[in-house]
Design a protein around this motif. Structure first.
Motif, PDB file in Angstrom:
ATOM      1  N   MET A  86       0.784  -1.238   0.000  1.00  0.00           N
ATOM      2  CA  MET A  86       0.000   0.000   0.000  1.00  0.00           C
ATOM      3  C   MET A  86       0.816   1.289   0.000  1.00  0.00           C
ATOM      4  SD  MET A  86      -3.181  -0.616  -0.198  1.00  0.00           S
ATOM      5  CE  MET A  86      -4.057  -2.178  -0.331  1.00  0.00           C
ATOM      6  N   GLU A  87       2.086   1.222   0.348  1.00  0.00           N
ATOM      7  CA  GLU A  87       2.855   2.452   0.548  1.00  0.00           C
ATOM      8  C   GLU A  87       2.841   3.406  -0.653  1.00  0.00           C
ATOM      9  OE1 GLU A  87       7.166   3.887   2.329  1.00  0.00           O
ATOM     10  OE2 GLU A  87       6.860   1.795   1.755  1.00  0.00           O
ATOM     11  N   PRO A  88       2.932   2.931  -1.904  1.00  0.00           N
ATOM     12  CA  PRO A  88       2.952   3.891  -3.020  1.00  0.00           C
ATOM     13  C   PRO A  88       1.643   4.639  -3.231  1.00  0.00           C
ATOM     14  CG  PRO A  88       3.865   1.748  -3.677  1.00  0.00           C
ATOM     15  CD  PRO A  88       3.183   1.547  -2.365  1.00  0.00           C
ATOM     16  N   GLN A  89       0.536   4.113  -2.701  1.00  0.00           N
ATOM     17  CA  GLN A  89      -0.775   4.674  -3.032  1.00  0.00           C
ATOM     18  C   GLN A  89      -1.567   5.186  -1.841  1.00  0.00           C
ATOM     19  OE1 GLN A  89      -2.934   1.333  -4.781  1.00  0.00           O
ATOM     20  NE2 GLN A  89      -1.725  -0.034  -3.489  1.00  0.00           N
ATOM     21  N   HIS A  90      -1.222   4.770  -0.628  1.00  0.00           N
ATOM     22  CA  HIS A  90      -1.957   5.195   0.568  1.00  0.00           C
ATOM     23  C   HIS A  90      -0.979   5.576   1.673  1.00  0.00           C
ATOM     24  CE1 HIS A  90      -5.803   2.699  -0.531  1.00  0.00           C
ATOM     25  NE2 HIS A  90      -5.779   3.889  -1.122  1.00  0.00           N
ATOM     26  N   MET A  91      -1.101   6.787   2.188  1.00  0.00           N
ATOM     27  CA  MET A  91      -0.293   7.188   3.330  1.00  0.00           C
ATOM     28  C   MET A  91      -0.748   6.458   4.592  1.00  0.00           C
ATOM     29  SD  MET A  91       0.235  11.307   2.937  1.00  0.00           S
ATOM     30  CE  MET A  91      -1.471  11.748   3.330  1.00  0.00           C
ATOM     31  N   ASN A  92       0.190   6.243   5.506  1.00  0.00           N
ATOM     32  CA  ASN A  92      -0.189   5.859   6.856  1.00  0.00           C
ATOM     33  C   ASN A  92      -0.179   7.119   7.728  1.00  0.00           C
ATOM     34  OD1 ASN A  92       2.505   6.365   7.430  1.00  0.00           O
ATOM     35  ND2 ASN A  92       3.053   4.222   7.778  1.00  0.00           N
ATOM     36  N   PRO A  93      -0.586   7.043   8.985  1.00  0.00           N
ATOM     37  CA  PRO A  93      -0.627   8.252   9.807  1.00  0.00           C
ATOM     38  C   PRO A  93       0.718   8.950   9.939  1.00  0.00           C
ATOM     39  CG  PRO A  93      -2.023   6.574  10.781  1.00  0.00           C
ATOM     40  CD  PRO A  93      -1.283   5.908   9.659  1.00  0.00           C
ATOM     41  N   GLU A  94       1.807   8.194  10.005  1.00  0.00           N
ATOM     42  CA  GLU A  94       3.131   8.818  10.087  1.00  0.00           C
ATOM     43  C   GLU A  94       3.412   9.646   8.832  1.00  0.00           C
ATOM     44  OE1 GLU A  94       7.842   7.551  10.689  1.00  0.00           O
ATOM     45  OE2 GLU A  94       6.263   6.024  10.705  1.00  0.00           O
ATOM     46  N   ASP A  95       3.057   9.119   7.656  1.00  0.00           N
ATOM     47  CA  ASP A  95       3.216   9.881   6.408  1.00  0.00           C
ATOM     48  C   ASP A  95       2.372  11.146   6.435  1.00  0.00           C
ATOM     49  OD1 ASP A  95       4.911   7.949   5.270  1.00  0.00           O
ATOM     50  OD2 ASP A  95       3.258   6.878   4.318  1.00  0.00           O
ATOM     51  N   ALA A  96       1.137  11.020   6.906  1.00  0.00           N
ATOM     52  CA  ALA A  96       0.237  12.178   6.936  1.00  0.00           C
ATOM     53  C   ALA A  96       0.785  13.286   7.827  1.00  0.00           C
ATOM     54  CB  ALA A  96      -1.151  11.744   7.407  1.00  0.00           C
ATOM     55  N   VAL A  97       1.418  12.916   8.931  1.00  0.00           N
ATOM     56  CA  VAL A  97       2.032  13.923   9.803  1.00  0.00           C
ATOM     57  C   VAL A  97       3.188  14.609   9.077  1.00  0.00           C
ATOM     58  CG1 VAL A  97       3.357  14.250  11.935  1.00  0.00           C
ATOM     59  CG2 VAL A  97       1.270  12.865  11.948  1.00  0.00           C
ATOM     60  N   LYS A  98       3.951  13.853   8.284  1.00  0.00           N
ATOM     61  CA  LYS A  98       5.025  14.461   7.494  1.00  0.00           C
ATOM     62  C   LYS A  98       4.461  15.470   6.503  1.00  0.00           C
ATOM     63  CE  LYS A  98       7.022  10.581   6.152  1.00  0.00           C
ATOM     64  NZ  LYS A  98       8.002   9.676   5.506  1.00  0.00           N
ATOM     65  N   VAL A  99       3.309  15.156   5.901  1.00  0.00           N
ATOM     66  CA  VAL A  99       2.674  16.104   4.989  1.00  0.00           C
ATOM     67  C   VAL A  99       2.276  17.374   5.738  1.00  0.00           C
ATOM     68  CG1 VAL A  99       0.708  16.528   3.465  1.00  0.00           C
ATOM     69  CG2 VAL A  99       1.891  14.326   3.394  1.00  0.00           C
ATOM     70  N   LEU A 100       1.692  17.204   6.915  1.00  0.00           N
ATOM     71  CA  LEU A 100       1.314  18.362   7.721  1.00  0.00           C
ATOM     72  C   LEU A 100       2.530  19.248   8.001  1.00  0.00           C
ATOM     73  CD1 LEU A 100      -0.642  20.017   9.463  1.00  0.00           C
ATOM     74  CD2 LEU A 100      -0.219  18.392  11.332  1.00  0.00           C
ATOM     75  N   GLU A 101       3.662  18.631   8.303  1.00  0.00           N
ATOM     76  CA  GLU A 101       4.869  19.412   8.576  1.00  0.00           C
ATOM     77  C   GLU A 101       5.343  20.158   7.327  1.00  0.00           C
ATOM     78  OE1 GLU A 101       7.284  17.234  12.083  1.00  0.00           O
ATOM     79  OE2 GLU A 101       7.071  16.028  10.266  1.00  0.00           O
ATOM     80  N   ILE A 102       5.174  19.550   6.156  1.00  0.00           N
ATOM     81  CA  ILE A 102       5.613  20.183   4.907  1.00  0.00           C
ATOM     82  C   ILE A 102       4.712  21.358   4.535  1.00  0.00           C
ATOM     83  CG2 ILE A 102       5.781  19.849   2.399  1.00  0.00           C
ATOM     84  CD1 ILE A 102       6.747  16.982   2.998  1.00  0.00           C
ATOM     85  N   ILE A 103       3.395  21.133   4.574  1.00  0.00           N
ATOM     86  CA  ILE A 103       2.476  22.185   4.102  1.00  0.00           C
ATOM     87  C   ILE A 103       2.172  23.210   5.184  1.00  0.00           C
ATOM     88  CG2 ILE A 103       1.446  20.665   2.373  1.00  0.00           C
ATOM     89  CD1 ILE A 103      -0.959  20.326   4.225  1.00  0.00           C
ATOM     90  N   GLU A 104       2.449  22.858   6.451  1.00  0.00           N
ATOM     91  CA  GLU A 104       2.284  23.777   7.584  1.00  0.00           C
ATOM     92  C   GLU A 104       0.839  24.251   7.732  1.00  0.00           C
ATOM     93  OE1 GLU A 104       6.285  26.133   8.269  1.00  0.00           O
ATOM     94  OE2 GLU A 104       5.603  26.435   6.200  1.00  0.00           O
ATOM     95  N   ALA A 105      -0.107  23.356   7.487  1.00  0.00           N
ATOM     96  CA  ALA A 105      -1.518  23.724   7.626  1.00  0.00           C
ATOM     97  C   ALA A 105      -1.828  24.119   9.062  1.00  0.00           C
ATOM     98  CB  ALA A 105      -2.412  22.562   7.203  1.00  0.00           C
ATOM     99  N   GLU A 106      -2.680  25.115   9.198  1.00  0.00           N
ATOM    100  CA  GLU A 106      -3.111  25.511  10.533  1.00  0.00           C
ATOM    101  C   GLU A 106      -3.873  24.382  11.218  1.00  0.00           C
ATOM    102  OE1 GLU A 106      -5.211  29.232  10.603  1.00  0.00           O
ATOM    103  OE2 GLU A 106      -3.972  30.054   8.987  1.00  0.00           O
ATOM    104  N   GLN A 107      -4.714  23.668  10.430  1.00  0.00           N
ATOM    105  CA  GLN A 107      -5.520  22.585  10.984  1.00  0.00           C
ATOM    106  C   GLN A 107      -5.571  21.457   9.970  1.00  0.00           C
ATOM    107  OE1 GLN A 107      -7.332  22.350  14.067  1.00  0.00           O
ATOM    108  NE2 GLN A 107      -7.430  20.220  13.390  1.00  0.00           N
ATOM    109  N   ALA A 108      -5.435  20.222  10.442  1.00  0.00           N
ATOM    110  CA  ALA A 108      -5.597  19.042   9.596  1.00  0.00           C
ATOM    111  C   ALA A 108      -6.709  18.170  10.152  1.00  0.00           C
ATOM    112  CB  ALA A 108      -4.298  18.246   9.502  1.00  0.00           C
ATOM    113  N   LEU A 109      -7.449  17.543   9.243  1.00  0.00           N
ATOM    114  CA  LEU A 109      -8.506  16.602   9.593  1.00  0.00           C
ATOM    115  C   LEU A 109      -8.211  15.274   8.903  1.00  0.00           C
ATOM    116  CD1 LEU A 109     -11.611  18.951   9.111  1.00  0.00           C
ATOM    117  CD2 LEU A 109     -10.311  18.522  11.213  1.00  0.00           C
ATOM    118  N   GLY A 110      -8.190  14.191   9.677  1.00  0.00           N
ATOM    119  CA  GLY A 110      -7.890  12.880   9.137  1.00  0.00           C
ATOM    120  C   GLY A 110      -9.152  12.160   8.684  1.00  0.00           C
ATOM    121  N   HIS A 111      -9.089  11.572   7.488  1.00  0.00           N
ATOM    122  CA  HIS A 111     -10.232  10.842   6.933  1.00  0.00           C
ATOM    123  C   HIS A 111      -9.731   9.563   6.275  1.00  0.00           C
ATOM    124  CE1 HIS A 111      -8.701  13.088   3.464  1.00  0.00           C
ATOM    125  NE2 HIS A 111      -9.310  12.197   2.689  1.00  0.00           N
ATOM    126  N   HIS A 112     -10.614   8.886   5.538  1.00  0.00           N
ATOM    127  CA  HIS A 112     -10.279   7.651   4.805  1.00  0.00           C
ATOM    128  C   HIS A 112      -9.979   6.508   5.778  1.00  0.00           C
ATOM    129  CE1 HIS A 112      -8.493   5.225   1.479  1.00  0.00           C
ATOM    130  NE2 HIS A 112      -9.251   6.005   0.718  1.00  0.00           N
TER     131      HIS A 112
END
Length: 331
Positions: free
Chosen positions: A260-286
């Motif tokens: 699944m790694e090439p097509q679906h992030m895990n929560p650790e990946d999603a946190v890395k995305v949050l750090e990159i984009i620096e969103a004020e707020q993130a909501l987890g789905h899927h």
């Protein structure tokens, strides 16, 4: 005799840096998994049991109109985004199953967090790709009959929708394209590390995407499905659009990682995305609605909490939503 060259049933257009004339692709994304790899996953064990019912404690009856910004998870990747007086649905799935048939396939373990009859006037529908857990043509037909919304989708998905509902016009865009939804809101079509298919012979014949909404109330980044890859697409969003006010980031359907790694992030990946984009707020789905992969129904929020702790990010900044849960919570 030379075999006939494959043809694309959904889209005909010029060759580009991500379309070879038949199939779409993203540079440096790993090749598609084959039948043997799929069999290895399906026969390899490790699949956690899911309950038949995993009800959410939330149920939303949204207001008719929001001038600022409000986002409610309906379930899986279906959100109601209310901003600048517009009501926008992402990947709406109100059907019982994410499947081409009504009697088999992934079945939802909780009802939609907003009942269909409780939806406000819907002005726009954004489709990220044509997998059945994101493009539900039955739901689109119901929405069209009631609301006549503008439907936006990446290239080729208009043909998928037209096959079931020829009466529905679809605005299609390539990566980098945009569509003006009105009221100062623009939907920008951006890359994702994913793929598309409705059957066994149409893989990557329709484009897939994420959306960036630029609005008077701030930027919203909605990612329906993606892997993390090299992170380049997320850095590009941050550079082009600035710091999002809100990001919808997928945190489920990630095990086993070798598949699944090439097509679906895990929560650790999603946190890395949050750090990159620096969103004020993130909501987890899927997560927590359709059983698609091996992890347990409630593992994604647990793994997200652990990843946030390691990254020293407050849990309140990245909330794993349940169906019917709205942000901001007091709105």
């Amino acid at each position: 005799m030379t075999a006939a060259r494959a043809t694309n049933r959904y889209y005909q257009g010029p060759v580009t840096d991500h379309f070879d004339g038949v199939r779409f692709f993203l540079a440096n994304q790993p090749q598609d998994k084959g039948f043997l790899e799929l069999a290895r996953w399906q026969l390899g064990g490790g699949r956690k049991d899911w309950p038949d019912s995993f009800p959410s404690p939330f149920r939303d009856k949204p207001p008719a109109e929001v001038r600022d910004l409000r986002s409610t998870l309906i379930g899986h990747a279906s959100f109601l985004i209310q901003v600048a007086g517009l009501n926008i649905l992402t990947d709406p799935v109100f059907s019982e199953r994410a499947s081409p048939v009504s009697f088999a396939g992934p079945k939802r373990v909780n009802p939609p967090g907003i009942a269909f009859d409780d939806l406000p006037q819907i002005h726009a529908v954004l489709i990220t790709h044509n997998h059945y857990d994101h493009l539900d043509t039955d739901t689109l037909g119901r929405l069209w009959q009631r609301y006549r919304p503008t439907v936006v989708a990446p290239l080729g998905n208009d043909a998928v929708i037209r096959a079931e509902h020829p009466e529905i016009p679809v605005e299609t865009r390539d990566w980098g394209g945009s569509f003006d939804l009105g009221n100062g809101v623009t939907a920008h079509v951006e890359p994702a590390y994913h793929w598309s298919a409705r059957g066994i012979n149409d893989r990557r014949m329709a484009l897939w995407c994420a959306y960036v909404l630029t609005t008077p109330a701030g930027t919203v980044y909605h990612v329906g499905d993606t892997g993390f890859g090299d992170g380049k697409i997320f850095r590009a969003v941050r550079e082009r659009f600035g710091r999002p006010r809100l990001a919808h980031l997928p945190i489920g359907a990630y095990e086993p990682r070798w598949f699944m790694e090439p097509q679906h992030m895990n929560p650790e990946d999603a946190v890395k995305v949050l750090e990159i984009i620096e969103a004020e707020q993130a909501l987890g789905h899927h997560w927590g609605t359709f059983r698609l992969t091996n992890e347990g129904v409630d593992e994604p929020p647990q793994e997200l909490a652990a990843a946030l702790q390691v990254a020293e990010i407050p849990e309140a900044r990245f909330r794993p939503l349940r169906p019917g849960e709205a942000w901001p919570p007091s709105a």
